[in-house]
Enzyme design. Structure first.
Site, PDB file in Angstrom:
ATOM      1  N   HIS A 213     -88.501 -36.749  72.032  1.00 44.19           N
ATOM      2  CA  HIS A 213     -88.212 -36.459  73.444  1.00 44.19           C
ATOM      3  C   HIS A 213     -89.514 -36.166  74.202  1.00 44.19           C
ATOM      4  O   HIS A 213     -89.704 -36.624  75.330  1.00 44.19           O
ATOM      5  CB  HIS A 213     -87.326 -35.210  73.572  1.00 44.19           C
ATOM      6  CG  HIS A 213     -85.972 -35.323  72.942  1.00 44.19           C
ATOM      7  ND1 HIS A 213     -85.609 -34.582  71.845  1.00 44.19           N
ATOM      8  CD2 HIS A 213     -84.881 -36.061  73.271  1.00 44.19           C
ATOM      9  CE1 HIS A 213     -84.352 -34.849  71.517  1.00 44.19           C
ATOM     10  NE2 HIS A 213     -83.887 -35.749  72.364  1.00 44.19           N
TER      11      HIS A 213
ATOM     12  N   HIS B 100     -87.331 -32.556  70.375  1.00 49.86           N
ATOM     13  CA  HIS B 100     -88.321 -32.744  69.307  1.00 49.86           C
ATOM     14  C   HIS B 100     -89.425 -33.642  69.867  1.00 49.86           C
ATOM     15  O   HIS B 100     -89.382 -34.040  71.041  1.00 49.86           O
ATOM     16  CB  HIS B 100     -87.644 -33.341  68.065  1.00 49.86           C
ATOM     17  CG  HIS B 100     -86.832 -34.577  68.348  1.00 49.86           C
ATOM     18  ND1 HIS B 100     -87.405 -35.754  68.781  1.00 49.86           N
ATOM     19  CD2 HIS B 100     -85.491 -34.809  68.296  1.00 49.86           C
ATOM     20  CE1 HIS B 100     -86.455 -36.666  68.946  1.00 49.86           C
ATOM     21  NE2 HIS B 100     -85.279 -36.111  68.682  1.00 49.86           N
TER      22      HIS B 100
HETATM   23  P1  AMP Z   1     -80.911 -37.713  73.035  1.00 51.12           P
HETATM   24  O1  AMP Z   1     -81.246 -36.304  73.348  1.00 51.12           O
HETATM   25  O2  AMP Z   1     -80.707 -37.969  71.585  1.00 51.12           O
HETATM   26  O3  AMP Z   1     -79.840 -38.279  73.912  1.00 51.12           O
HETATM   27  O4  AMP Z   1     -82.216 -38.539  73.392  1.00 51.12           O
HETATM   28  C1  AMP Z   1     -82.782 -38.498  74.656  1.00 51.12           C
HETATM   29  C2  AMP Z   1     -83.829 -39.580  74.769  1.00 51.12           C
HETATM   30  O5  AMP Z   1     -84.841 -39.374  73.787  1.00 51.12           O
HETATM   31  C3  AMP Z   1     -83.254 -40.973  74.531  1.00 51.12           C
HETATM   32  O6  AMP Z   1     -83.844 -41.892  75.434  1.00 51.12           O
HETATM   33  C4  AMP Z   1     -83.666 -41.252  73.107  1.00 51.12           C
HETATM   34  O7  AMP Z   1     -83.776 -42.625  72.798  1.00 51.12           O
HETATM   35  C5  AMP Z   1     -85.013 -40.566  73.058  1.00 51.12           C
HETATM   36  N1  AMP Z   1     -85.382 -40.299  71.666  1.00 51.12           N
HETATM   37  C6  AMP Z   1     -84.621 -39.667  70.732  1.00 51.12           C
HETATM   38  N2  AMP Z   1     -85.259 -39.664  69.546  1.00 51.12           N
HETATM   39  C7  AMP Z   1     -86.435 -40.315  69.728  1.00 51.12           C
HETATM   40  C8  AMP Z   1     -87.519 -40.662  68.870  1.00 51.12           C
HETATM   41  N3  AMP Z   1     -87.534 -40.337  67.583  1.00 51.12           N
HETATM   42  N4  AMP Z   1     -88.566 -41.333  69.405  1.00 51.12           N
HETATM   43  C9  AMP Z   1     -88.560 -41.671  70.729  1.00 51.12           C
HETATM   44  N5  AMP Z   1     -87.566 -41.385  71.582  1.00 51.12           N
HETATM   45  C10 AMP Z   1     -86.513 -40.721  71.093  1.00 51.12           C
END
Ligand code: AMP
Length: 289
Positions: A46, A43
């Site tokens: 990311h 999204h």
């Molecule tokens: P995930 O796929 O949930 O493991 O997230 C991958 C990376 O994207 C991690 O470093 C998360 O902290 C970052 N991330 C997830 N959601 C957000 C968001 N809403 N804003 C900024 N970074 C995000």
């Protein structure tokens, strides 16, 4: 597929050997490498990390891997959203050079038994609710750092405690990589973007808004001079409870470096929340000072 689209498609790398080859070639060319580890279902949050890496590095490597060791047996590993085709399309639009999409066997070959014992900042909050979570996170992130040999890795403040765990691990183990933390990307109505938001029904989606309202309320109270953390915590809980959120794992104000809970805000503080909306566990946070 039109030719321009084909040219923009990122290289999909599925094996460790192929990733090593790609990385070696890029380093020989003197490229600065940025790494964005994700679990996919991408999204705008990311993508903000990817854009930052694109700005600062010559080559961005995005990893998409739903890491089984960071899920407890009762958690949502099996139903975690997997949207690879759409993810690759989004990454192509951002001209990402390479996407590493390993199988579980690539990352955890038979007899895999080496794990990172995470630093003490992993113990409170998420560590209480999800005891082995950061062991899995730290292990996979260290492995990805070793494989990608990037100059910089990008993480989101959305997973604030994860950022602290990784920064500490990098420092403690002397890993040759810089860590950049990017701000939380929110929906226009305030909800922090998350791959898990797609689990929410429309009623739950409305309920979930109380989480960001509670966080924002804490920020406003602190801006107006509030220093008493128990009042802040009570307010956050009551905002969520009024919206019908009853399973609140934590709603607390802590020191932003150690995550030790504060009685009163002096120089620095962060508000953190983890709560269940229906069957979906959501987290959010905001630096208060
Ligand atoms: P995930 O796929 O949930 O493991 O997230 C991958 C990376 O994207 C991690 O470093 C998360 O902290 C970052 N991330 C997830 N959601 C957000 C968001 N809403 N804003 C900024 N970074 C995000």
């Amino acid at each position: 597929m039109a030719l321009e689209e084909f040219q923009a498609a990122p290289r999909v790398i599925q094996t460790i050997d192929a990733l090593r080859l790609f990385v070696t070639q890029q380093r020989q060319l003197g490229k600065r490498l940025g790494l964005v580890p994700t679990m996919g279902a991408l999204h705008a949050g990311h993508l903000s990390l990817v854009k930052k890496s694109n700005e600062e590095c010559d080559v961005t490597i995005v990893t998409i891997f739903v890491n089984p060791t960071q899920f407890a047996p009762h958690e949502d590993l099996d139903k975690y959203p997997r949207t690879l085709t759409q993810d690759l399309k989004l990454l192509a639009e951002l001209h990402v050079s390479a996407v590493f999409v390993p199988s579980v066997e690539q990352i955890y070959p038979e007899d895999f038994s080496t794990f990172v014992d995470p630093p003490s900042v992993a113990l409170p909050m998420e560590g209480q609710s999800r005891p082995d979570h950061f062991r899995g996170v730290a292990t996979v992130v260290l492995k990805l750092f070793n494989l990608a040999q990037a100059d910089v890795a990008y993480f989101g403040q959305k997973d604030y405690q994860q950022c602290l765990v990784i920064q500490r691990m990098v420092k403690d183990l002397g890993l040759p990589i810089a860590i950049e933390i990017c701000p939380i990307v929110r929906e226009p109505d305030g909800l922090a973007m998350s791959s898990r938001n797609r689990y929410l029904s429309s009623e739950e989606r409305t309920q979930a808004l109380a989480i960001s309202r509670a966080i924002e309320g804490a920020r406003q109270m602190v801006d107006a001079g509030e220093v008493d953390c128990s009042r802040l915590q009570c307010m956050m809980r009551s905002v969520m409870e009024q919206a019908g959120i009853t399973r609140i794992e934590y709603a607390c104000v802590a020191h932003p470096e150690t995550l030790s809970q504060l009685d009163a805000i002096e120089d620095a503080a962060i508000a953190l929340i983890a709560a269940h909306v229906g069957k979906t566990r959501l987290i959010d946070n905001c630096v208060l000072k």
